[in-house]
Design a protein around this motif. Sequence first.
Motif, PDB file in Angstrom:
ATOM      1  N   ALA A 128      -0.267  -0.920  -6.671  1.00  0.00           N
ATOM      2  CA  ALA A 128      -0.834  -1.034  -5.331  1.00  0.00           C
ATOM      3  C   ALA A 128      -1.583   0.228  -4.965  1.00  0.00           C
ATOM      4  O   ALA A 128      -1.211   1.317  -5.405  1.00  0.00           O
ATOM      5  N   PHE A 129      -2.635   0.087  -4.171  1.00  0.00           N
ATOM      6  CA  PHE A 129      -3.310   1.249  -3.602  1.00  0.00           C
ATOM      7  C   PHE A 129      -3.954   0.837  -2.289  1.00  0.00           C
ATOM      8  O   PHE A 129      -4.658  -0.165  -2.218  1.00  0.00           O
ATOM      9  N   GLN A 130      -3.647   1.584  -1.244  1.00  0.00           N
ATOM     10  CA  GLN A 130      -4.086   1.221   0.116  1.00  0.00           C
ATOM     11  C   GLN A 130      -4.931   2.359   0.667  1.00  0.00           C
ATOM     12  O   GLN A 130      -4.462   3.487   0.761  1.00  0.00           O
ATOM     13  N   VAL A 131      -6.155   2.031   1.056  1.00  0.00           N
ATOM     14  CA  VAL A 131      -7.124   3.045   1.467  1.00  0.00           C
ATOM     15  C   VAL A 131      -7.381   2.948   2.969  1.00  0.00           C
ATOM     16  O   VAL A 131      -7.695   1.866   3.474  1.00  0.00           O
ATOM     17  N   GLY A 132      -7.259   4.092   3.677  1.00  0.00           N
ATOM     18  CA  GLY A 132      -7.567   4.090   5.109  1.00  0.00           C
ATOM     19  C   GLY A 132      -7.130   5.375   5.777  1.00  0.00           C
ATOM     20  O   GLY A 132      -6.760   6.331   5.105  1.00  0.00           O
ATOM     21  N   SER A 182     -12.711  -0.305   8.724  1.00  0.00           N
ATOM     22  CA  SER A 182     -12.212  -1.162   7.642  1.00  0.00           C
ATOM     23  C   SER A 182     -11.188  -0.421   6.795  1.00  0.00           C
ATOM     24  O   SER A 182     -11.197   0.814   6.725  1.00  0.00           O
ATOM     25  N   TYR A 183     -10.350  -1.194   6.148  1.00  0.00           N
ATOM     26  CA  TYR A 183      -9.352  -0.684   5.208  1.00  0.00           C
ATOM     27  C   TYR A 183      -9.514  -1.453   3.903  1.00  0.00           C
ATOM     28  O   TYR A 183      -9.933  -2.616   3.920  1.00  0.00           O
ATOM     29  N   ALA A 184      -9.162  -0.809   2.783  1.00  0.00           N
ATOM     30  CA  ALA A 184      -9.150  -1.538   1.504  1.00  0.00           C
ATOM     31  C   ALA A 184      -7.696  -1.638   1.048  1.00  0.00           C
ATOM     32  O   ALA A 184      -7.002  -0.629   0.914  1.00  0.00           O
ATOM     33  N   ILE A 185      -7.249  -2.870   0.873  1.00  0.00           N
ATOM     34  CA  ILE A 185      -5.820  -3.168   0.666  1.00  0.00           C
ATOM     35  C   ILE A 185      -5.661  -3.934  -0.648  1.00  0.00           C
ATOM     36  O   ILE A 185      -6.537  -4.716  -1.015  1.00  0.00           O
ATOM     37  N   THR A 186      -4.522  -3.744  -1.310  1.00  0.00           N
ATOM     38  CA  THR A 186      -4.253  -4.580  -2.490  1.00  0.00           C
ATOM     39  C   THR A 186      -3.105  -5.547  -2.229  1.00  0.00           C
ATOM     40  O   THR A 186      -2.142  -5.227  -1.533  1.00  0.00           O
ATOM     41  N   GLN A 187      -3.229  -6.741  -2.794  1.00  0.00           N
ATOM     42  CA  GLN A 187      -2.138  -7.727  -2.838  1.00  0.00           C
ATOM     43  C   GLN A 187      -2.281  -8.434  -4.177  1.00  0.00           C
ATOM     44  O   GLN A 187      -3.187  -9.241  -4.367  1.00  0.00           O
TER      45      GLN A 187
END
Length: 848
Positions: free
Chosen positions: A207-211, A135-140
Motif C-alpha cells: 500500500a502507498f497513500q499520497v497526500g 486530490s489524494y492518490a490511494i491504493t486498494q
Amino acid sequence: MRSCLPLALLVFACSPVFAQRLPGNALPEHYTLHLTPHLNSATFTGEETVALHLQSASSDVTLNAVDLQLTDISASAAKGSSEPGSVTYDTVKQQATLHFARPLPAGDVTLSLHFAGTLDNKLRGFYLSKTKTRSYAITQFEPTDARRAFPVFDEPAMKATFDLSLTVDTGDSVISNTNVLSDLPAAEGTHTVTFARTPRMSSYLLAFQVGDWACRDGEAEGVAIRVCSTPDKFAYTGYALKAAEHFLGYYNHYFGVKYPLPKLDLIGVPDFEAGAMENWGCITYRESSLLVDAKTAPASDLDNVALTVAHEMAHQWFGDLVTMKWWDNVWLNEGFATWMEYKAVAEWKPERAILEDRGFDLNRTMDVDATPSTRAIRARAETPGEITQQFDVISYGKAGAVLDMMEHYVGPEAFRKGVSAYIQKHEYANATAEDFWDQLAESSGKPADKVMSSYIDQPGMPLLTITSAGPGRVTLSQQRLIVGQQASPSDALWSIPVCFTGVPCQRFGKRSETIARPASINANADGLGFYRTQYSPDLLAEIIASAPSLKPTERINLLGDRLSLMRAGVANIGDLLDLVGALRDERDPQVFAQMLQVLQVVEGRVADPVQDQKVRQWSVRTFAPEYEKLGPLPAHPTEQQSLLHAVFFDLLTSAGDPNVLTEAKALAERSLDGDKSVDPELAEAAITATARRADADFYDKVFAVAESATDPTRKTAALYDLPYFSNPQLVARTLDYAVSGKVRSQDAWVMLVLQMQRTSTRHQAWAFIKGHWDQVMALSTMFSGPQIISSTSGFCSEADKQDVEQFFATHHVQAANQALPRAMHGIESCIQIRQQQNASLDLWLAKH
Ligand code: BES
Ligand code: ZN
C-alpha cells in the motif's frame, strides 16, 4: 474440465483448469519499485526490477498487469548480459507476457521495466480520491488490483519482499507499509520518499497513500502507532488511536507472536469502497469507520470504529503474516478477523455486552445460510469476479460463527494455542483450511477437523430436532434446513458440537440418536451453535417457560430459531407473536432488538396492509406500557440503557405510537439544532423515527448536516437518514441527490439500497434505478453493483419478481452471478410465507 465429485468431500475436484492463474514457472523474490503519481493529470509512471526464480529455462515470463503500458523491458541472469524484451497483453486474463529473443536460463533472473498508467476512478488499484480542496492518490489492492498499479505476480502465495520509493509533490507525504528510510529532494517541486524493505508478503497487502496527511502519534509495546486523516479531520483521530494501542498488546499476547513490523498506521481516506483494508502496517479506512468524536458520537458508532480497528489489526497476523494459499480459502482471513474483532472489543469494553450483538448477527447469517442459494464456505474462485464474490456473509458471518462454535467446543485456551501454533508454523508463508484445523485438533485433542470440515465444505446448515422418547430419553436428529423451498431431501450430515446447558458439548454426527435426557433441555447453551433447534411441543413449552432464566444470547437464539422455523413453514406465526408478547418485559437491548426484528419480518414479509396495521396496534398496546415503566433515560446513562431506549423508540415509532412520536420529534429537533445534551444514541433513533413521517422542513435540517458536517460519523448518519423519509417528493429528492455526483460513490449506493429495503419507498426507488440505470452504474463498483441486485430481494409479489428478472436479463452487472438467484429466492420465499401464514395471522389477530 474434470467432472465434479460430490461437493461434500472434494470441493477442489470440481475446479476446472486454473484459467486465470499465472503459469508458476517464475516465482518472484524481490521487487524494487519506484512510482511517480501526477495528481493533477491523474496519471502515474514507474520503474521496477523484479528478482525472480525461474523453475525452468524460458523465453517468456508472464505476470499480471491491467491498463498499464510496459516499456524498456529487459532481463538479465546471474551470468550473461542484459537481454531486451517485448510485451504482449492478455486483457481477459489480466496478464502481460514478456518475450525475449533468447531463452532465459533456469535459476535467478532479474527483470526490469518501465510502466505508465492512470489513477483509477473506481476506488481500486491506484486511484484518485478528492476533497473540496485537493486530490489524494490511494491504493486498494485486495483481492486482484495490485496489477492495476504495477506489473506484479499478483497471487497471494507468490510472496516477495519490496523496496518501494515514490516521488511526490513537496508538501505531500506518503504512508506505506514500512518506515521511511530517506526523504530527499528530487526534480523541482518534488521529493523522493524511500521506504525500508518489507518482510516477505503478498502483493495484495502492499500500500502507498499520497497526500497531506495529519497524524496523531501513539505507541504500544515498542510499536509506533499513528492514526492519520486529511488535515480537517485530525480532531477525530483520538478514539481509534486508543483502541489500536489497546489491541496491539492484546494481540501480541493472544497470538504469542509479536506484531512483526516496527510501526502501524491507520489512515482514514476520503473515498473508500469497503469499510477498511488490512494493508500490512498501513491500514486504510472509510472515514466514518475510523474518525469519530468520542464525546458526542452515539455508542454504536464508537463500537463500529472499535470493531473495525480490531478486525483489521487481527489481519496483521491472520492474513498478513500468514496468508491463505488461494482465494477459495478467503474465509480463513475474513472469518477469523470477524470472530476476533468481537473477542477483542469484548475484552476492551466488557461493560458493553458486545457479544450479544454477535448473537443478533448470527441469526441474520443463519437466515442467509438456510436459503437454497447459499454456498459452501470454501468455494471455487478463479476469476476476479468469482474471487470478489467470496467476500460475502458466508466468508465473514458464517465462518466467524463456526469459529465461535469451535472455540466453545474445544475451550478458549486450547483454541488460542491452536491459533498461536498455526501462526508460528506458517509465518511469512501461506496456509490452507486443513493447516488450521489440524492445528486445532492437535492443541485440543478433540476432533476439531471433523467438525470444521463438515461446516466448511458443505453448503447450508443443519436443523437439529429434539423430541421426547419416553421417560428420561430424548432423540436427536438432523437434516439440512432449507427455507423457501419445498423441503427437498438432502443427505448432508454435519458433525455438530451439541451443547446442552450445564454439560460438556457432545459431538453429534449421525442422522439420529437417542440419548439420556439432560437436566436442562436447552440444546444450544450460550447460543453459540451454528444450527437451528426444533423441539417437540412438550419440550418447547419447557424452554419457553424457562426463557427468563436463559442467557441473553440464548433468548436471541430462541427468537431466531422460532422466526426461521416460521419462515420454513414448520412453526406457526401466532406462536411466534405470542413468544414476542411473552417477552414484553425483556430489558436487554440486544434481545429487544431481536424481538423488533421478528416484528419487522412479520410486518414487512408476512402481513398484508390490513394485517400490518393490526400488528402495529398490537405492538403499541403491548409495549407502550413497558416503555412507561422504563421511565426517562437517566442523566448519565450506560451504553446499554441508551441502546434500550433507542430500540423502544424504533419499535414504538414504527408502530405509530403518537406519544412516542411526539417525544421523538422534539428530541430530533433539539439534536439537529445543536443541543448537545440529547443522548446521541437516542438522538439518532429519534431522527430516523421522525424522518419516516416528516415534511420538507425536517428534511432540510437533516440535509444541511449531510452536506456540511465535518465530523465523518455525523455526516454519514445524516446522509443515511435521508432514505428514511417516506413522503414521495422527499424520496425523489434523495434519489436525485444520490446520483447527482454530489454524493461520494462510496455512499450513493448505500442510500439507494436503504430505500430499496423499505416497503414505503421500494417501488419508487426501483422505478428510479431502472430509469437512471446509466447514472447508477457509473457510480457502481465491483462490490456495489451486486448490492443493487441484492436489494431487490425485498419485493414480495410475482409481478415484481418478473419485472426484476426481466430487467437484469438485459442489464448486465459485473461479478453478480450469485446475487440474482439469491434475490429471486428472497422474493419467492416471501411470496410463499405470505401464502402459508396468512390465515394463521388472521386467526391470531382475531384473538388479540
Ligand atoms: N479485507 C477486507 C477488505 C476487503 C473486502 C477487501 C473485500 C477487498 C474485498 C477487510 O479486512 C474487511 O473485512 N473490511 C470490512 C470491515 C470489517 C470491520 C468487517 C469491510 O470492509 O466491510
Ligand atoms: Zn477483513
